[in-house]
Write an enzyme that holds these catalytic residues in place. Structure first.
Site, PDB file in Angstrom:
ATOM      1  N   CYS A 150     -14.844  -6.238   0.560  1.00 17.85           N
ATOM      2  CA  CYS A 150     -16.035  -5.898   1.331  1.00 17.85           C
ATOM      3  C   CYS A 150     -16.320  -6.981   2.360  1.00 17.85           C
ATOM      4  O   CYS A 150     -16.734  -8.091   2.029  1.00 17.85           O
ATOM      5  CB  CYS A 150     -17.238  -5.748   0.401  1.00 17.85           C
ATOM      6  SG  CYS A 150     -18.753  -5.376   1.260  1.00 17.85           S
TER       7      CYS A 150
ATOM      8  N   THR B  60       0.829  -1.209   0.000  1.00 17.11           N
ATOM      9  CA  THR B  60       0.000   0.000   0.000  1.00 17.11           C
ATOM     10  C   THR B  60       0.860   1.254   0.000  1.00 17.11           C
ATOM     11  O   THR B  60       0.643   2.184  -0.779  1.00 17.11           O
ATOM     12  CB  THR B  60      -0.937  -0.010   1.218  1.00 17.11           C
ATOM     13  OG1 THR B  60      -1.799  -1.144   1.122  1.00 17.11           O
ATOM     14  CG2 THR B  60      -1.779   1.260   1.290  1.00 17.11           C
TER      15      THR B  60
ATOM     16  N   ALA C 295       6.032  -7.766   1.049  1.00 12.50           N
ATOM     17  CA  ALA C 295       6.639  -9.041   1.453  1.00 12.50           C
ATOM     18  C   ALA C 295       5.620 -10.106   1.856  1.00 12.50           C
ATOM     19  O   ALA C 295       5.853 -11.290   1.657  1.00 12.50           O
ATOM     20  CB  ALA C 295       7.632  -8.806   2.595  1.00 12.50           C
TER      21      ALA C 295
HETATM   22  C1  PLP Z   1      -2.068  -6.917  -1.088  1.00 15.39           C
HETATM   23  C2  PLP Z   1      -1.999  -5.938  -2.210  1.00 15.39           C
HETATM   24  C3  PLP Z   1      -1.671  -4.595  -1.986  1.00 15.39           C
HETATM   25  C4  PLP Z   1      -1.458  -4.037  -0.606  1.00 15.39           C
HETATM   26  O1  PLP Z   1      -0.278  -4.526  -0.030  1.00 15.39           O
HETATM   27  P1  PLP Z   1      -0.088  -4.472   1.570  1.00 15.39           P
HETATM   28  O2  PLP Z   1       1.329  -4.929   1.736  1.00 15.39           O
HETATM   29  O3  PLP Z   1      -1.077  -5.399   2.146  1.00 15.39           O
HETATM   30  O4  PLP Z   1      -0.280  -3.060   1.969  1.00 15.39           O
HETATM   31  C5  PLP Z   1      -1.586  -3.759  -3.077  1.00 15.39           C
HETATM   32  N1  PLP Z   1      -1.809  -4.199  -4.316  1.00 15.39           N
HETATM   33  C6  PLP Z   1      -2.122  -5.484  -4.577  1.00 15.39           C
HETATM   34  C7  PLP Z   1      -2.344  -5.916  -5.982  1.00 15.39           C
HETATM   35  C8  PLP Z   1      -2.238  -6.394  -3.526  1.00 15.39           C
HETATM   36  O5  PLP Z   1      -2.576  -7.647  -3.795  1.00 15.39           O
END
Ligand code: PLP
Length: 390
Positions: free
Chosen positions: A331, A75, A206
């Site tokens: 959701c 994120t 990760a």
């Molecule tokens: C899981 C995911 C995220 C977010 O990653 P986090 O490490 O959980 O913040 C962003 N983009 C995609 C495509 C994901 O699958």
């Protein structure tokens, strides 16, 4: 039911931390605990571990070490790429348009929307086909001198579809516009080479490849204009202030190498299990469709839409029966909403509220798949609702 009997089929949501990764991290919680920015011996040791992890991750992705920025996860990597590059391109040349697709992860789409609502950017959407793929020619037609940044997801988390990143990046390069891709889902299953992909920036996290939660990285190609979105100290070349999370970063490097060591065998194994699962479902359950691309998709990823089935009811039924799956969209509570991604690829709400995502990983066995195929038909039958529109 004991935990041993549970069947985890949600590796796209998160993966368990590999034993080897836990062992690699442990020394950096207690023994080697220094702050990498400190001048003294303890600090130097931590800095050495940090820089070694950066080199290992860079090598695994075909990048230079200085092109790897550590973050708190996928994120944050997406946030840094979008906000950081959009603001830099606006400052540098007044660009104000952001191009994304209607099937991005919320880490990208919500960031783009905030750049529009608060910072005055305009967000445009590149269309996707019925599999969720972008046509490079459509992208070419939408880029102009006001385009600050293009961001297109590599492997879709909800429907597994792979985008033609090499071609899309080439279009952006030809137009001189930075190109970011969210590759968070890809790392566990595909060998990524940022140079061969031709991207300006690429996000990873990760915990999607058997590393710890709360750590990720953004690759930023040398020469890309980008501003920090978290300001403070000079860590990460001034692009991400804050003391680095040394144990988790070391764990991420270990997880990436561990994943890549057996990636090819694992891909073959999972693809066979996944194809058996897809066939079993399409052949035994009425009114079901595979969502996403049948071939150009992640090897561990199966996703479906069931007509007139409420996804959350199905997930709860499956959970009670011992199976952890997902609808693919985030959701969790409240009113069931049809999936935005399924609607974007042309499903009506009768279908789009019935998404099911089944994602396989290192712990998945043939027996798991057989057991899942054994319970799903009755589960779907139980969760079919009477159509409101007939
Ligand atoms: C899981 C995911 C995220 C977010 O990653 P986090 O490490 O959980 O913040 C962003 N983009 C995609 C495509 C994901 O699958």
């Amino acid at each position: 039911m004991t935990w041993d009997e549970r069947v985890y089929l949600d590796y796209a949501a998160t993966t368990p931390v590999a034993d080897r990764v836990i062992r690699a991290m442990l020394p950096f919680f207690g023994g080697t605990f220094g702050n990498p920015s400190s001048v003294h011996f303890e600090g130097q040791q931590a800095e050495a571990a940090l820089e070694e992890a950066r080199e290992r991750i860079a090598r695994a992705l075909g990048a230079k070490p200085r092109e790897i920025i550590f973050t708190s996860g996928g994120t944050e990597s997406d946030n840094l790429a979008l906000r950081g590059i959009a603001l830099a391109e606006h400052q540098r040349r007044g660009a104000y348009r952001i191009l994304i697709t209607p099937v991005e992860h919320h880490a990208v789409s919500a960031t783009a929307r905030q750049l529009q609502d608060v910072f005055g950017f305009i967000v445009d959407y590149v269309p996707v086909d019925s599999y969720g793929r972008v046509d490079p020619d459509d992208l070419r037609g939408l880029i102009d001198s006001s385009t600050a940044l293009v961001s297109i997801i590599h492997a879709n988390n909800e429907i597994g579809t792979l985008n033609p990143i090499v071609e899309l990046a080439a279009v952006c390069a030809e137009k001189g516009v930075p190109f970011h891709t969210d590759a968070v889902q890809s790392v566990a299953h595909l060998r990524l080479d940022v140079r061969a992909l031709g991207v300006s920036a690429l996000s990873i996290g990760a915990h999607k490849f058997y590393g710890p939660k709360g750590v990720g990285a953004l690759y930023v190609r040398q020469g890309t204009s980008i501003l920090p979105i978290q300001t403070g100290g000079a860590q990460e070349r001034g692009l991400r202030a804050g003391t680095e999370n040394v144990p988790l970063i070391v764990g991420m490097a270990e997880a990436l190498e561990w994943t890549l060591e057996t990636l090819d065998q694992e891909t073959q194994r999972l693809r066979a299990l996944r194809d058996h699962l897809i066939e079993g479902i399409l052949n035994t359950i009425p009114r079901v469709r595979l969502t996403g691309h049948p071939i150009e998709r992640l090897p561990n990823h199966a996703s479906f839409a069931f007509e007139n089935v409420e996804a959350n009811a199905l997930l709860m039924y499956l959970d009670h029966a011992g199976f952890a799956c997902s609808s693919g969209s985030a959701c969790k509570t409240g009113n069931p909403e049809p999936s935005e991604v399924l609607q974007a690829i042309g499903f009506t709400s009768q279908w789009a509220m019935g998404g099911l995502r089944v994602t396989l990983g290192r712990g998945t066995t043939q027996d798991h798949i057989e057991r899942f195929l054994g319970v799903l038909p009755a589960a779907v039958e139980k969760c079919r609702v009477v159509s409101r529109v007939n």
